[in-house]
Enzyme design. Structure first.
Site, PDB file in Angstrom:
ATOM      1  N   LYS A  12       0.851  -1.198   0.000  1.00  0.00           N
ATOM      2  CA  LYS A  12       0.000   0.000   0.000  1.00  0.00           C
ATOM      3  C   LYS A  12       0.892   1.254   0.000  1.00  0.00           C
ATOM      4  O   LYS A  12       1.971   1.232  -0.590  1.00  0.00           O
ATOM      5  CB  LYS A  12      -0.993  -0.039   1.161  1.00  0.00           C
ATOM      6  CG  LYS A  12      -1.794  -1.347   1.165  1.00  0.00           C
ATOM      7  CD  LYS A  12      -2.939  -1.364   2.153  1.00  0.00           C
ATOM      8  CE  LYS A  12      -3.644  -2.701   2.105  1.00  0.00           C
ATOM      9  NZ  LYS A  12      -4.820  -2.764   2.980  1.00  0.00           N
ATOM     10  N   HIS A  94      -8.457  -3.095  -6.305  1.00  0.00           N
ATOM     11  CA  HIS A  94      -8.357  -3.253  -4.853  1.00  0.00           C
ATOM     12  C   HIS A  94      -9.484  -2.485  -4.174  1.00  0.00           C
ATOM     13  O   HIS A  94      -9.907  -1.428  -4.647  1.00  0.00           O
ATOM     14  CB  HIS A  94      -6.993  -2.749  -4.363  1.00  0.00           C
ATOM     15  CG  HIS A  94      -6.722  -3.095  -2.934  1.00  0.00           C
ATOM     16  ND1 HIS A  94      -7.233  -2.361  -1.884  1.00  0.00           N
ATOM     17  CD2 HIS A  94      -6.031  -4.125  -2.374  1.00  0.00           C
ATOM     18  CE1 HIS A  94      -6.864  -2.919  -0.744  1.00  0.00           C
ATOM     19  NE2 HIS A  94      -6.131  -3.983  -1.019  1.00  0.00           N
ATOM     20  N   GLU A 165     -11.366 -10.198  -1.414  1.00  0.00           N
ATOM     21  CA  GLU A 165     -11.112  -9.488  -0.157  1.00  0.00           C
ATOM     22  C   GLU A 165     -12.432  -8.997   0.416  1.00  0.00           C
ATOM     23  O   GLU A 165     -13.047  -8.084  -0.128  1.00  0.00           O
ATOM     24  CB  GLU A 165     -10.146  -8.320  -0.309  1.00  0.00           C
ATOM     25  CG  GLU A 165      -9.857  -7.807  -1.694  1.00  0.00           C
ATOM     26  CD  GLU A 165      -9.273  -6.409  -1.647  1.00  0.00           C
ATOM     27  OE1 GLU A 165      -8.335  -6.208  -0.877  1.00  0.00           O
ATOM     28  OE2 GLU A 165      -9.773  -5.523  -2.362  1.00  0.00           O
TER      29      GLU A 165
END
Length: 248
Positions: A12, A94, A165
Site C-alpha cells: 500500500k 483493490h 477481499e
C-alpha cells in the site's frame, strides 16, 4: 496439475528506502517455500528500486495503472511504463481503489483489459462491504464484480489471479472465518464453471485477502479453494515469511 500457491504482499502507501531494505532483507533471508509464487505490490515511485534489490524468487507488482498506454492523465502510470522498468504484475480493483477513489466495476474492467493486452499479469480484486454482507448480498456483489471482469479477461485467464477481499474484514476488527472464506471461494469457482468454463474454474488461482496474519494463515491455506493470500499490513513485517510458508 494442482494450482500453484501464490502470496501477494501489498505494501500500500507504506515504506521508505530504509524500511524497504529491511523488508527485502527479510525476504532474502527467508527461507521462502520454493513451491509458492511470491509477489510484492510496491508504491510506483519505488518499483525500479525494488526491482534492483529483490531476490530472484520474488516478483514485483505495481498497485494500480491506467487504461491507456500514454497521454494527458496527470499522476497516472501505464502498463507500458510498468513493463519498461522490468515489472510484470499489477494489482487492480483493490477495495481501497473502489471505495476511496470511487473506481466502478466498468473502470476496473477497462484497466484489466488494457493491462492484459500490454502483457502484464494481473491480480484482480473483488469483495463485498460489511453492509452488503449483512444484507445477504455477498454472492450477488462478487458475481457482479466478476462478471464485469470476464469480457475484459477474454482468453487470458492464465495471466490472472483473482483476489477475494471481504472489505468488512479489513481493519474492522471483524475477521472472516476460514469456512466463510472457503464458502465464497467455492461459490466463485462454481460461478466460473457455469459462466466461463470448467477448465478456467479448475485452473484459476483465487487468493484470500482479509486481514491475513501468521496466526490465521495456516488454517486458511488448508481450505480447498483458497490458493494463496493477498496480504496487507502483515507484508511489511517479518511474519510475511511465515504467511508465504503457510501451505507447507
Amino acid at each position: 496439475m494442482g494450482r500453484k500457491f501464490v502470496v501477494g504482499g501489498n505494501w500500500k502507501m507504506n515504506g521508505d528506502k530504509n524500511q524497504i531494505n529491511e523488508i527485502v532483507n527479510n525476504l532474502k533471508k527467508g527461507p521462502l517455500d520454493p513451491n509458492v509464487e511470491v509477489i510484492v505490490g510496491v508504491p510506483a515511485i519505488y518499483l525500479s528500486y525494488v526491482k534492483t534489490i529483490i531476490p530472484d524468487n520474488v516478483e514485483v507488482a505495481a498497485q494500480n495503472c491506467w487504461k491507456s498506454p500514454k497521454g494527458a492523465f496527470t499522476g497516472e502510470i501505464s502498463p507500458a511504463m510498468i513493463k519498461d522498468v522490468g515489472v510484470n504484475w499489477v494489482i487492480l480493483g483493490h477495495s481501497e481503489r473502489r471505495t476511496i477513489f470511487g473506481e466502478k466495476d466498468e473502470l476496473v474492467a477497462e484497466k484489466v483489459a488494457h493491462a492484459l493486452e500490454s502483457g502484464l499479469k494481473v491480480i484482480a480484486c473483488i469483495g463485498e462491504t460489511l453492509e452488503e454482507r449483512e444484507s445477504g448480498k455477498t454472492e450477488e456483489v462478487v458475481f457482479r464484480q466478476l462478471k464485469a471482469l470476464v469480457s475484459a479477461i477474454g482468453d487470458k485467464w492464465e495471466n490472472i489471479v483473482l483476489a477475494y477481499e471481504p472489505v468488512w474484514a479489513i481493519g474492522t476488527g471483524k475477521t472472516a472465518t476460514p469456512q466463510q472464506a472457503q464458502d465464497v471461494h467455492h461459490a466463485l469457482r462454481n460461478w466460473l464453471s457455469a459462466n466461463v468454463s470448467g477448465s478456467v474454474s479448475d485452473a484459476v488461482r483465487i487468493q484470500y485477502g482479509g486481514s491475513v496474519t501468521a496466526a490465521n494463515a495456516k488454517e486458511l491455506a488448508s481450505c480447498k479453494d483458497i490458493d494463496g493470500f493477498l496480504v496487507g499490513g502483515a507484508s511489511l513485517k517479518p511474519e510475511f515469511v511465515e504467511i508465504v510458508n503457510a501451505n507447507q
